[in-house]
Motif scaffolding. Sequence first.
Motif, PDB file in Angstrom:
ATOM      1  N   MET A   1       0.842  -1.191   0.000  1.00  0.00           N
ATOM      2  CA  MET A   1       0.000   0.000   0.000  1.00  0.00           C
ATOM      3  C   MET A   1       0.882   1.248   0.000  1.00  0.00           C
ATOM      4  N   ASN A   2       0.519   2.212  -0.840  1.00  0.00           N
ATOM      5  CA  ASN A   2       1.252   3.460  -0.869  1.00  0.00           C
ATOM      6  C   ASN A   2       0.381   4.574  -0.320  1.00  0.00           C
ATOM      7  N   GLY A   3       1.008   5.538   0.280  1.00  0.00           N
ATOM      8  CA  GLY A   3       0.275   6.667   0.836  1.00  0.00           C
ATOM      9  C   GLY A   3       0.970   7.155   2.082  1.00  0.00           C
ATOM     10  N   SER A   4       0.264   7.941   2.861  1.00  0.00           N
ATOM     11  CA  SER A   4       0.862   8.456   4.091  1.00  0.00           C
ATOM     12  C   SER A   4      -0.179   8.496   5.195  1.00  0.00           C
ATOM     13  N   ILE A   5       0.313   8.480   6.414  1.00  0.00           N
ATOM     14  CA  ILE A   5      -0.564   8.628   7.570  1.00  0.00           C
ATOM     15  C   ILE A   5      -0.002   9.737   8.449  1.00  0.00           C
ATOM     16  N   GLU A   6      -0.896  10.398   9.170  1.00  0.00           N
ATOM     17  CA  GLU A   6      -0.471  11.437  10.097  1.00  0.00           C
ATOM     18  C   GLU A   6      -0.772  10.992  11.517  1.00  0.00           C
ATOM     19  N   LEU A   7       0.194  11.136  12.368  1.00  0.00           N
ATOM     20  CA  LEU A   7       0.024  10.800  13.779  1.00  0.00           C
ATOM     21  C   LEU A   7       0.236  12.062  14.615  1.00  0.00           C
ATOM     22  N   ILE A   8      -0.542  12.199  15.673  1.00  0.00           N
ATOM     23  CA  ILE A   8      -0.487  13.391  16.511  1.00  0.00           C
ATOM     24  C   ILE A   8       0.185  13.039  17.830  1.00  0.00           C
ATOM     25  N   ALA A   9       1.203  13.825  18.193  1.00  0.00           N
ATOM     26  CA  ALA A   9       1.965  13.562  19.412  1.00  0.00           C
ATOM     27  C   ALA A   9       1.952  14.775  20.323  1.00  0.00           C
ATOM     28  N   ASP A  10       2.011  14.548  21.618  1.00  0.00           N
ATOM     29  CA  ASP A  10       2.106  15.638  22.593  1.00  0.00           C
ATOM     30  C   ASP A  10       3.481  16.299  22.469  1.00  0.00           C
ATOM     31  N   ALA A  11       3.485  17.623  22.331  1.00  0.00           N
ATOM     32  CA  ALA A  11       4.766  18.323  22.139  1.00  0.00           C
ATOM     33  C   ALA A  11       5.645  18.309  23.380  1.00  0.00           C
ATOM     34  N   SER A  12       5.026  18.158  24.547  1.00  0.00           N
ATOM     35  CA  SER A  12       5.799  18.258  25.786  1.00  0.00           C
ATOM     36  C   SER A  12       6.959  17.281  25.837  1.00  0.00           C
ATOM     37  N   PHE A  13       6.782  16.112  25.232  1.00  0.00           N
ATOM     38  CA  PHE A  13       7.775  15.053  25.386  1.00  0.00           C
ATOM     39  C   PHE A  13       8.660  14.870  24.155  1.00  0.00           C
ATOM     40  N   GLY A  14       8.497  15.723  23.167  1.00  0.00           N
ATOM     41  CA  GLY A  14       9.341  15.630  21.981  1.00  0.00           C
ATOM     42  C   GLY A  14       8.992  14.433  21.110  1.00  0.00           C
ATOM     43  N   VAL A  15       9.805  14.244  20.081  1.00  0.00           N
ATOM     44  CA  VAL A  15       9.594  13.151  19.124  1.00  0.00           C
ATOM     45  C   VAL A  15      10.890  12.376  18.999  1.00  0.00           C
ATOM     46  N   LYS A  16      10.791  11.066  18.918  1.00  0.00           N
ATOM     47  CA  LYS A  16      11.994  10.224  18.894  1.00  0.00           C
ATOM     48  C   LYS A  16      12.493   9.939  17.482  1.00  0.00           C
ATOM     49  N   VAL A  17      11.806  10.452  16.471  1.00  0.00           N
ATOM     50  CA  VAL A  17      12.203  10.195  15.087  1.00  0.00           C
ATOM     51  C   VAL A  17      12.340  11.524  14.346  1.00  0.00           C
ATOM     52  N   LYS A  18      13.021  11.455  13.192  1.00  0.00           N
ATOM     53  CA  LYS A  18      13.179  12.650  12.360  1.00  0.00           C
ATOM     54  C   LYS A  18      12.916  12.271  10.903  1.00  0.00           C
ATOM     55  N   PRO A  19      12.664  13.268  10.045  1.00  0.00           N
ATOM     56  CA  PRO A  19      12.402  12.950   8.639  1.00  0.00           C
ATOM     57  C   PRO A  19      13.515  12.091   8.039  1.00  0.00           C
ATOM     58  N   GLY A  20      13.095  11.083   7.309  1.00  0.00           N
ATOM     59  CA  GLY A  20      14.053  10.173   6.685  1.00  0.00           C
ATOM     60  C   GLY A  20      14.240   8.876   7.452  1.00  0.00           C
ATOM     61  N   ASP A  21      13.850   8.862   8.712  1.00  0.00           N
ATOM     62  CA  ASP A  21      13.996   7.643   9.522  1.00  0.00           C
ATOM     63  C   ASP A  21      13.028   6.567   9.041  1.00  0.00           C
ATOM     64  N   HIS A  22      13.500   5.337   9.020  1.00  0.00           N
ATOM     65  CA  HIS A  22      12.605   4.196   8.785  1.00  0.00           C
ATOM     66  C   HIS A  22      12.052   3.751  10.137  1.00  0.00           C
ATOM     67  N   VAL A  23      10.759   3.513  10.191  1.00  0.00           N
ATOM     68  CA  VAL A  23      10.152   3.053  11.439  1.00  0.00           C
ATOM     69  C   VAL A  23       9.460   1.714  11.218  1.00  0.00           C
ATOM     70  N   GLU A  24       9.486   0.910  12.250  1.00  0.00           N
ATOM     71  CA  GLU A  24       8.825  -0.387  12.215  1.00  0.00           C
ATOM     72  C   GLU A  24       7.449  -0.281  12.858  1.00  0.00           C
ATOM     73  N   GLN A  25       6.567  -1.191  12.504  1.00  0.00           N
ATOM     74  CA  GLN A  25       5.261  -1.255  13.165  1.00  0.00           C
ATOM     75  C   GLN A  25       5.470  -1.470  14.663  1.00  0.00           C
ATOM     76  N   GLY A  26       4.805  -0.686  15.482  1.00  0.00           N
ATOM     77  CA  GLY A  26       4.924  -0.830  16.928  1.00  0.00           C
ATOM     78  C   GLY A  26       6.051  -0.019  17.542  1.00  0.00           C
ATOM     79  N   GLN A  27       6.859   0.616  16.721  1.00  0.00           N
ATOM     80  CA  GLN A  27       7.978   1.404  17.251  1.00  0.00           C
ATOM     81  C   GLN A  27       7.454   2.662  17.936  1.00  0.00           C
ATOM     82  N   GLN A  28       8.036   2.989  19.087  1.00  0.00           N
ATOM     83  CA  GLN A  28       7.606   4.188  19.806  1.00  0.00           C
ATOM     84  C   GLN A  28       8.142   5.430  19.100  1.00  0.00           C
ATOM     85  N   LEU A  29       7.230   6.363  18.857  1.00  0.00           N
ATOM     86  CA  LEU A  29       7.594   7.589  18.140  1.00  0.00           C
ATOM     87  C   LEU A  29       7.613   8.806  19.055  1.00  0.00           C
TER      88      LEU A  29
END
Lengths: 65, 260
Positions: A1-29
């Motif tokens: 399947m091709n496409g994109s999804i958007e996920l919403i995260a609380d800004a207080s705790f930052g994000v553990k990934v950056k553009p270009g990173d490959h992520v696995e299903q279940g990986q904490q973001l």
Amino acid sequence: MNGSIELIADASFGVKVKPGDHVEQGQQLAAKCGSQEPLTSPTAGTVQDVTFDSDGHRFIITIMI
Amino acid sequence: MRTGLVATSTITHATPASFGSHVESRSMEAKIAEHLLANKVNVMFGGGKAFWTPQSTQDSLRKDDIDLLVQAGKQGYATVDDGRQLTTVEGPYVLGLFQQKALTTVSPEPTLAELTYHAIRLLNERSKRSFESNRGFFLMVEGSQIDWACHANDVHDCIKQTLLFDEAVKVAVDFAARDENTLIIITADHETGGLIIKGDDVNKTGHINWATGGHSAMPVPVYAYGPHSKIFTGVYDNTEIPQKLARLLKIKPFPRKLEK
């Protein structure tokens, strides 16, 4: 399947990934909005963008799948 | 005691909201606007008009037909939405909403320093004239977008927003120096971004690094000026700040138990 999804995260705790990173299903973001519960990727893919939404004090993580 | 809230975010954003409302989530800005009005905050300056107008209005972010601007008028609020009106507005209750969402922090919008100046003018003059005189006022001023710039790891906007806040601090301290009976507290609820400057050439932005896009655990400074400022020295949990203020204001018990 091709496409994109958007996920919403609380800004207080930052994000553990950056553009270009490959992520696995279940990986904490980041943390879910309004809580410290982990926000995990529902699918494998590549992080396309991470943007800060000041109105909602949250990050929007876009993952290409 | 008269009360005021000034912010460069929506006036219903988390920080000003925490001083005048009680809701389950920071995202409930439409409900927060209702609380701010119900709690009769005397002066409110910021953005977020979209949370005060009914859903039928263009740009509204409400999901109902409540017109809080009309309600505010019925409650005795004077409303303003530009810098010219700000300089002449008078009254015990003033609501200034200068953008539909957050402030732009660029001209011709009034600056945070100007908003602070007029909030103090309104609160102080009314306190002096009031029958319940000499009860003073409490004013919270937030440079809201310092946090936002740091979440975005944008050092230029971080510096700009900090300087805008610094101008507002000067307005408040100048007033306190003249008044000689006003306590100023300058602090933050947290640090954001973990900004570090590497090397000895701070003019090179390549020497600036961010540790995170989130909030950090860095201790934040507390600056105090005026009567009783010495009780704010030392190292302590940030929850002690409202407790110290409550003692000074003789608010007992604090914190109060929620009414059911």
